[in-house]
Design a protein around this motif. Structure first.
Motif, mmCIF file in Angstrom:
data_model
loop_
_atom_site.group_PDB
_atom_site.id
_atom_site.type_symbol
_atom_site.label_atom_id
_atom_site.label_comp_id
_atom_site.label_asym_id
_atom_site.label_seq_id
_atom_site.Cartn_x
_atom_site.Cartn_y
_atom_site.Cartn_z
ATOM 1 N N TRP A 5 -8.055 -1.938 -3.567
ATOM 2 C CA TRP A 5 -6.794 -2.639 -3.308
ATOM 3 C C TRP A 5 -6.271 -2.262 -1.922
ATOM 4 N N TYR A 6 -6.213 -0.978 -1.654
ATOM 5 C CA TYR A 6 -5.687 -0.496 -0.371
ATOM 6 C C TYR A 6 -6.496 -1.074 0.778
ATOM 7 N N ARG A 7 -7.800 -0.941 0.694
ATOM 8 C CA ARG A 7 -8.661 -1.392 1.782
ATOM 9 C C ARG A 7 -8.538 -2.899 2.002
ATOM 10 N N TRP A 54 -5.989 -4.984 1.555
ATOM 11 C CA TRP A 54 -4.769 -5.413 2.230
ATOM 12 C C TRP A 54 -4.668 -4.875 3.652
ATOM 13 N N ASN A 114 0.810 -1.215 0.000
ATOM 14 C CA ASN A 114 0.000 0.000 0.000
ATOM 15 C C ASN A 114 0.843 1.264 0.000
ATOM 16 N N LYS A 172 -7.929 1.259 -7.077
ATOM 17 C CA LYS A 172 -6.807 1.535 -6.183
ATOM 18 C C LYS A 172 -7.275 1.554 -4.731
ATOM 19 N N THR A 173 -8.394 2.209 -4.493
ATOM 20 C CA THR A 173 -8.934 2.268 -3.128
ATOM 21 C C THR A 173 -9.324 0.886 -2.631
ATOM 22 N N LEU A 213 0.690 2.310 -5.166
ATOM 23 C CA LEU A 213 -0.617 2.837 -5.543
ATOM 24 C C LEU A 213 -0.526 3.650 -6.843
#
Length: 214
Positions: free
Chosen positions: A131-133, A135, A109, A128-129, A114
């Motif tokens: 993905w971040y959330r 992990w 992250n 992208k968001t 990103l």
């Protein structure tokens, strides 16, 4: 000492907490990760840290990068207000908890990851968001289980005084909240975070309190 930092960098945030807990004076040298295409990529900063990342700590003629290495160095050179327990098992556990954040959550992250998702792989902002959330949630779920099941967890991640593990946890919680992740779903983490953020050392390290805060 000089700390090359960026107000929202969780890795730099960890080191700021450690320096504050130990009561060490340092000069903050802001390195903006977005302005002018990223000032961490300039020749001037690459001469400080060839990896082009923050933080970097200069202490005399020595320059260290990587937040865990920096905090371990501070622990050895400035042992008062220890951030690692005295016993081998306790030290190993604090490192384990720290590395769940540093190795399992943060790398996938990181800002450069990103940006790569969007710029080079053509993913939309929502992807992208997501993905971040994903992990962060996976990592917090794992970390919560480690904390909740172990009797070594006290008021803080390990015992009843802040350790390196708390230095790593609190910036990650800050980032999770920025992405609207419900930290209350992880009650042990939420409890420790609520305790830490009220302590002066953590307050002074908060991104909103930094000279380059936006």
């Amino acid at each position: 000492m000089k700390l090359y930092t960026y107000f929202r960098s969780s890795a730099a945030y960890r080191v700021r907490i450690a320096l504050n807990l130990k009561g060490l004076d340092y000069e903050a040298v802001p390195v903006h990760l977005l302005a002018d295409g990223g000032r961490h990529l300039t020749d001037a900063y690459l001469a400080v840290n060839p990896s082009g990342l923050v933080p970097a700590l200069q202490d005399g003629d020595m320059t260290l990068t990587q937040s865990m290495a920096i905090i371990e160095y501070l622990e050895e050179v400035h042992p008062l207000v220890p951030l690692l327990p005295k016993d081998a098992i306790g030290r190993a556990r604090v490192r384990e908890l720290s590395q769940i954040v540093a190795c399992d959550i943060h790398p996938v992250n990181n800002l450069r990851v990103l940006k790569y998702l969007v710029k080079h792989l053509g993913q939309p902002e929502q992807a992208k968001t997501d993905w971040y959330r994903h992990w962060v949630i996976e990592g917090l779920r794992s970390l919560e289980a480690h904390l909740a099941r172990n009797p070594g967890t006290g008021s803080f991640c390990h015992g009843d005084t802040p350790t390196m593990a708390d230095c790593f946890l609190i910036p990650q919680v800050f980032n999770a909240k920025r992405f609207d992740i419900d930290v209350d779903a992880y009650p042990t983490i939420a409890r420790i975070n609520a305790l830490c953020v009220d302590l002066p050392a953590f307050k002074a390290a908060h991104p909103g309190q930094q000279p380059d805060a936006e």
